[in-house]
Design a protein around this motif. Sequence first.
Motif, PDB file in Angstrom:
ATOM      1  N   PHE A   9      -3.294   8.599   2.079  1.00 52.95           N
ATOM      2  CA  PHE A   9      -4.176   8.604   3.246  1.00 52.95           C
ATOM      3  C   PHE A   9      -4.037   7.293   4.022  1.00 52.95           C
ATOM      4  O   PHE A   9      -3.770   6.250   3.442  1.00 52.95           O
ATOM      5  N   ASP A  10      -4.233   7.382   5.346  1.00 55.57           N
ATOM      6  CA  ASP A  10      -4.305   6.162   6.151  1.00 55.57           C
ATOM      7  C   ASP A  10      -5.463   5.317   5.629  1.00 55.57           C
ATOM      8  O   ASP A  10      -6.496   5.854   5.234  1.00 55.57           O
ATOM      9  N   ARG A  11      -5.296   3.990   5.653  1.00 55.96           N
ATOM     10  CA  ARG A  11      -6.356   3.149   5.088  1.00 55.96           C
ATOM     11  C   ARG A  11      -6.396   1.788   5.776  1.00 55.96           C
ATOM     12  O   ARG A  11      -5.357   1.175   6.025  1.00 55.96           O
ATOM     13  N   LEU A  17      -4.884  -0.815  10.136  1.00 53.43           N
ATOM     14  CA  LEU A  17      -4.758   0.510   9.530  1.00 53.43           C
ATOM     15  C   LEU A  17      -3.316   0.728   9.055  1.00 53.43           C
ATOM     16  O   LEU A  17      -2.374   0.577   9.823  1.00 53.43           O
ATOM     17  N   TRP A  18      -3.178   1.075   7.752  1.00 55.16           N
ATOM     18  CA  TRP A  18      -1.871   1.363   7.182  1.00 55.16           C
ATOM     19  C   TRP A  18      -1.687   2.876   7.109  1.00 55.16           C
ATOM     20  O   TRP A  18      -2.557   3.578   6.607  1.00 55.16           O
ATOM     21  N   ALA A  19      -0.532   3.369   7.576  1.00 50.28           N
ATOM     22  CA  ALA A  19      -0.281   4.815   7.565  1.00 50.28           C
ATOM     23  C   ALA A  19      -0.088   5.304   6.137  1.00 50.28           C
ATOM     24  O   ALA A  19       0.544   4.631   5.313  1.00 50.28           O
ATOM     25  N   GLY A  20      -0.619   6.482   5.830  1.00 46.99           N
ATOM     26  CA  GLY A  20      -0.410   7.099   4.522  1.00 46.99           C
ATOM     27  C   GLY A  20       1.036   7.547   4.367  1.00 46.99           C
ATOM     28  O   GLY A  20       1.700   7.876   5.353  1.00 46.99           O
ATOM     29  N   TYR A  58       0.836  -1.192   0.000  1.00 47.23           N
ATOM     30  CA  TYR A  58       0.000   0.000   0.000  1.00 47.23           C
ATOM     31  C   TYR A  58       0.881   1.257   0.000  1.00 47.23           C
ATOM     32  O   TYR A  58       1.706   1.446   0.876  1.00 47.23           O
ATOM     33  N   LYS A  74       3.792  10.206   2.746  1.00 51.38           N
ATOM     34  CA  LYS A  74       3.722  11.623   2.388  1.00 51.38           C
ATOM     35  C   LYS A  74       4.843  12.102   1.471  1.00 51.38           C
ATOM     36  O   LYS A  74       4.965  13.304   1.226  1.00 51.38           O
TER      37      LYS A  74
END
Length: 547
Positions: free
Chosen positions: A83-85, A92-95, A79, A97
Amino acid sequence: MSTTTIYSAKKIVTMNPSRPQATHVAVRDGRILGAGSLEELATWGDYVLDDRFGDKVLLPGFVEGHAHTMEGSLWSKVYCGWFDRADPNGKLWAGLKSIDAVVTRLRAAADAMTDPTAPVSGWQLDPIYMNNAKVTRADLDHVSSDRPVGVLHASGHILNVNTKALELAGLMKTGVNHPGIPLGDDGYPTGELKGPDAMTPVGPHVGFERNLLDADEDGLRNFAKLCVRTGTTTITDLASRMDPDTVEMMLTVTAEDDFPTRLVPLRYFMGLSPADLIAEVTTLKARSTERLRMGRIKVVADGSIQGFSARLRWPGYHNGAPNGLWYIAPDQLSETYHLALQAGLQVHTHTNGDQATQLVLEKLAPALQKHPNPDHRFTLQHCQLADAAQFRQAAKLGMCANLFANHHYYWGDEHYTLTVGPDRATRMNACRTALDSGVPLAIHSDAPVTPLGPLFTAWGAVNRITASGRVQGEEEKITVAEALYAITIGAAYTLHLDGEIGSIETGKRADFAVLDDDPTTCDPAVLKDIGVWGTVQGGRIFAASDL
Ligand SMILES: [Zn+2]
């Protein structure tokens, strides 16, 4: 005689206008016997009372009218989104940047691989948030120079690959002349591949098979978990290749006792002549089952706005980018409409830019004159930039629109400053104008483009808030009631399924979204935050906590 179960609930929001609320719903043989009070429902005879939803609010199971089951398979790749998803298992996977952060996560995945030649595949990259930085093959060579590396953009319309991948596809050379394959100053491809034509020859080398659009078996089961977590009981797969193996797989998996979703795949038009497409879809339609509804067609007219591959009318892109790509020739579109109307098959057409929408309107009108069908429900999918005149024309032609309400949040700021500018960004996904023009409306996530979540999508259409917190398009907001209609009956209508699903009333399938709170009385600002306990689908109960 079969058992009748009566469920009590804190409240049942039926979406049935003649009886909008109830306290109990009776279910027999996977269908709704009735909704009302316990006393009323008890008149049907013996029943089992089930109070497990006593503190829950039941709505009709949500209908997602535009998604892609490929998301279930994408979660087996890396991923790379901004965005976090949450993944299908709830993690939850951190977005990410920056391009550096993307390269770092991909490199970690490469380092963890045991097979020395296996490709590294990422998904959901969106450089538009990073000042529209171009990812080059040199960037991805930092992930690995020995392994092929490929990262699919969030739009699904662009793929970035490294040097090794270009070599394997025979494209690491000068003199390549293709609008979807930009070249660097050195005359070699930059590693950016735009549109299916450019992506297809390289995709298989970087883990995106020719059949990128289809979930595999595990992917389909994974995707169904996302459905349960979001209250979705009917899901579309809006561009399915539906090759024979995939169709058999879909028939097998959807028939499993614990498969929690009704799947409506639309056959993707590409790769077949219009006549062959119609013949194939007619055959598939006859093989439909209760949980796998085949027999519809998906056509794509252009690309994506944030990828600058959508077809815009004058004055074009706000930042001066050249106009986008046509995915279909006008004659092919026209022929597909004629033949589909003749055969009684429904077509949904992807248009993002207003020039693409215009082409659809211009091609459908004469086809309908030749083959009149007052209830065809041909649907414009996305239709993001349509203006009021186009919605009026769509209404006259009997078209539905499924608008991309999630876009305001995910790309609204970029549309305002970069892609189409303030005026057109404000009217994008004009739900109010569509309804006021008499166009039957659905709203969607286009998962994996944005995360599946009908309550989030409803929130997007009601509040029109961008990621930076601005309201964009106050005049195009719709009410909570209209948004809830759009994610239930409205979406069912675009699929000709509104007689069967989309409301809680006698005779319909026992499909419920089981919610922690009441979306009709909560603050509209928190619509997206309402907890989803799980679903009931065809009378079968699925708790998100058991997945
Ligand atoms: Zn789509």
